[in-house]
Enzyme design. Structure first.
Site, PDB file in Angstrom:
ATOM      1  N   GLU A   1      -4.281 -39.695  42.797  1.00  0.00           N
ATOM      2  CA  GLU A   1      -2.810 -39.681  42.861  1.00  0.00           C
ATOM      3  C   GLU A   1      -2.293 -39.907  44.281  1.00  0.00           C
ATOM      4  O   GLU A   1      -1.114 -39.684  44.549  1.00  0.00           O
ATOM      5  CB  GLU A   1      -2.258 -38.350  42.323  1.00  0.00           C
ATOM      6  CG  GLU A   1      -2.529 -38.071  40.861  1.00  0.00           C
ATOM      7  CD  GLU A   1      -1.806 -39.020  39.907  1.00  0.00           C
ATOM      8  OE1 GLU A   1      -1.029 -39.869  40.374  1.00  0.00           O
ATOM      9  OE2 GLU A   1      -2.051 -38.908  38.696  1.00  0.00           O
TER      10      GLU A   1
ATOM     11  N   HIS B   1       0.901 -30.968  43.231  1.00  0.00           N
ATOM     12  CA  HIS B   1       0.870 -31.264  41.792  1.00  0.00           C
ATOM     13  C   HIS B   1      -0.096 -30.313  41.103  1.00  0.00           C
ATOM     14  O   HIS B   1      -1.223 -30.120  41.572  1.00  0.00           O
ATOM     15  CB  HIS B   1       0.420 -32.706  41.556  1.00  0.00           C
ATOM     16  CG  HIS B   1       0.065 -32.983  40.126  1.00  0.00           C
ATOM     17  ND1 HIS B   1       1.003 -32.915  39.108  1.00  0.00           N
ATOM     18  CD2 HIS B   1      -1.108 -33.297  39.522  1.00  0.00           C
ATOM     19  CE1 HIS B   1       0.408 -33.198  37.950  1.00  0.00           C
ATOM     20  NE2 HIS B   1      -0.870 -33.426  38.171  1.00  0.00           N
TER      21      HIS B   1
ATOM     22  N   HIS C   1      -0.753 -28.014  36.926  1.00  0.00           N
ATOM     23  CA  HIS C   1      -0.508 -27.984  35.489  1.00  0.00           C
ATOM     24  C   HIS C   1      -0.056 -26.599  35.013  1.00  0.00           C
ATOM     25  O   HIS C   1      -0.818 -25.893  34.351  1.00  0.00           O
ATOM     26  CB  HIS C   1      -1.797 -28.369  34.745  1.00  0.00           C
ATOM     27  CG  HIS C   1      -2.249 -29.770  34.990  1.00  0.00           C
ATOM     28  ND1 HIS C   1      -3.408 -30.286  34.432  1.00  0.00           N
ATOM     29  CD2 HIS C   1      -1.707 -30.774  35.723  1.00  0.00           C
ATOM     30  CE1 HIS C   1      -3.561 -31.547  34.812  1.00  0.00           C
ATOM     31  NE2 HIS C   1      -2.549 -31.867  35.619  1.00  0.00           N
TER      32      HIS C   1
ATOM     33  N   GLU D   1      17.700 -16.887  38.933  1.00  0.00           N
ATOM     34  CA  GLU D   1      17.044 -17.520  40.077  1.00  0.00           C
ATOM     35  C   GLU D   1      17.161 -19.042  40.060  1.00  0.00           C
ATOM     36  O   GLU D   1      17.178 -19.685  41.109  1.00  0.00           O
ATOM     37  CB  GLU D   1      15.542 -17.179  40.083  1.00  0.00           C
ATOM     38  CG  GLU D   1      15.209 -15.821  40.631  1.00  0.00           C
ATOM     39  CD  GLU D   1      15.477 -15.720  42.120  1.00  0.00           C
ATOM     40  OE1 GLU D   1      14.894 -16.500  42.882  1.00  0.00           O
ATOM     41  OE2 GLU D   1      16.285 -14.864  42.520  1.00  0.00           O
TER      42      GLU D   1
ATOM     43  N   HIS E   1       2.035 -33.059  30.774  1.00  0.00           N
ATOM     44  CA  HIS E   1       1.030 -33.204  31.839  1.00  0.00           C
ATOM     45  C   HIS E   1       1.199 -32.122  32.915  1.00  0.00           C
ATOM     46  O   HIS E   1       0.326 -31.274  33.059  1.00  0.00           O
ATOM     47  CB  HIS E   1       1.133 -34.613  32.447  1.00  0.00           C
ATOM     48  CG  HIS E   1       0.143 -34.857  33.547  1.00  0.00           C
ATOM     49  ND1 HIS E   1      -0.308 -36.106  33.908  1.00  0.00           N
ATOM     50  CD2 HIS E   1      -0.477 -34.004  34.405  1.00  0.00           C
ATOM     51  CE1 HIS E   1      -1.171 -36.007  34.902  1.00  0.00           C
ATOM     52  NE2 HIS E   1      -1.288 -34.742  35.219  1.00  0.00           N
TER      53      HIS E   1
HETATM   54 ZN   LIG Z   1      -2.355 -33.702  36.704  1.00  0.00          ZN
END
Ligand SMILES: [Zn+2]
Length: 275
Positions: free
Chosen positions: A118, A141, A143, A171, A212
């Site tokens: 990525e 990044h 999950h 919040e 994702h």
């Molecule tokens: Zn990912």
């Protein structure tokens, strides 16, 4: 490069973040990647100018804001749980050239490792966020489970998603008054999702990839992780209350909160959408 780089505060912070993300269950198997842009002081202190760099790798999409910048990046295929044990295998530092069109590896990625697949997404997002905030340093990044779950049971309309998030916890409007970017499902690891994510980062520090995961940008690891924690908590509440909601925060209450903290909520979200 001197071994002291392993004791650098930014290195320790990144390694801790990888372990934390694994421990809370948001970095299973090979999931998760991050990039951290070194400060001028960190470059001066830790970058050894005599280091023999690798060959140059061209970037498909040039990043003119990143000329001569250095990034600490996670390696492709490296589990977050293992970063703490062998940081010089699972992490590396790259240097972008003076045109923003290519990079060289100057530290780490031992045992033949390469930067995360990525990397194009990270660099495009870094390039975009610097335009919005010159102090922006990290793209993260991972999950988060409930955030992903919410993308299965909530409509995938960006404005509706933002409004629901704001209505779930006081919040949310305080932490992300600009909202959240939501992409359609896309193939990850190629140029298209990178460009689309960077375009969202023009407006948002948080971007969701449905089914994702999430990306967050910030001035520090803690701030980027804090954005993800806030989204994930709201998403958890959404998922565990789904179908049982009798009330949530009203538009008026969200507006009151924003006003109390001198924040300007993204326009077009409140007063025109249903929960
Ligand atoms: Zn990912």
């Amino acid at each position: 490069m001197s071994d002291s780089i392993l004791q650098a505060p930014f290195m320790i912070e990144v390694i801790r973040a990888c372990s934390t993300i694994y421990q809370v269950g948001w970095g299973e198997n090979h999931a998760g990647n991050l990039s951290y842009r070194l400060t001028e002081k960190e470059k001066e202190t830790y970058i050894d100018r005599d280091w023999e760099p690798s060959t140059e790798y061209q970037l498909e999409n040039p990043c003119p804001q990143l000329c001569n910048e250095f990034f600490l990046v996670t390696a492709s295929g490296s589990p977050f749980k293992n970063v703490q044990y062998n940081p010089d295998i699972h992490l590396g530092i790259i240097q972008i050239n003076d045109k923003g069109s290519a990079y060289k590896v100057i530290w780490g990625f031992r045992e033949g490792r390469k930067p995360t697949s990525e990397l194009p997404t990270h660099l495009l997002c870094q390039n975009e966020r610097i335009k919005q905030d010159p102090e922006s340093r990290i793209i993260l990044h991972c999950h988060p489970t409930y955030t992903i779950a919410m993308t299965f049971i909530h409509q995938l309309d960006e404005s509706a998603f933002i409004k629901t998030m704001w209505s779930l916890n006081s919040e949310c409007i305080l932490v992300f008054p600009e909202g959240i970017g939501l992409l359609p499902w896309m193939v990850c690891g190629n140029g298209k999702i990178g460009s689309a994510t960077a375009k969202k980062m023009n407006e948002y520090r948080i971007v969701l990839w449905p089914h994702h995961g999430i990306l967050a940008a910030g001035k520090s690891v803690d701030l980027a992780l804090g954005l993800i924690e806030t989204v994930e908590k709201a998403a958890q509440v959404y998922v565990v209350t789904e179908g049982k909601v009798k009330q949530c925060m009203t538009d008026q209450q969200i507006e009151e909160l924003a006003k109390a903290f001198n924040l300007k909520p993204k326009t077009g979200i409140l007063n025109n959408l249903v929960y």
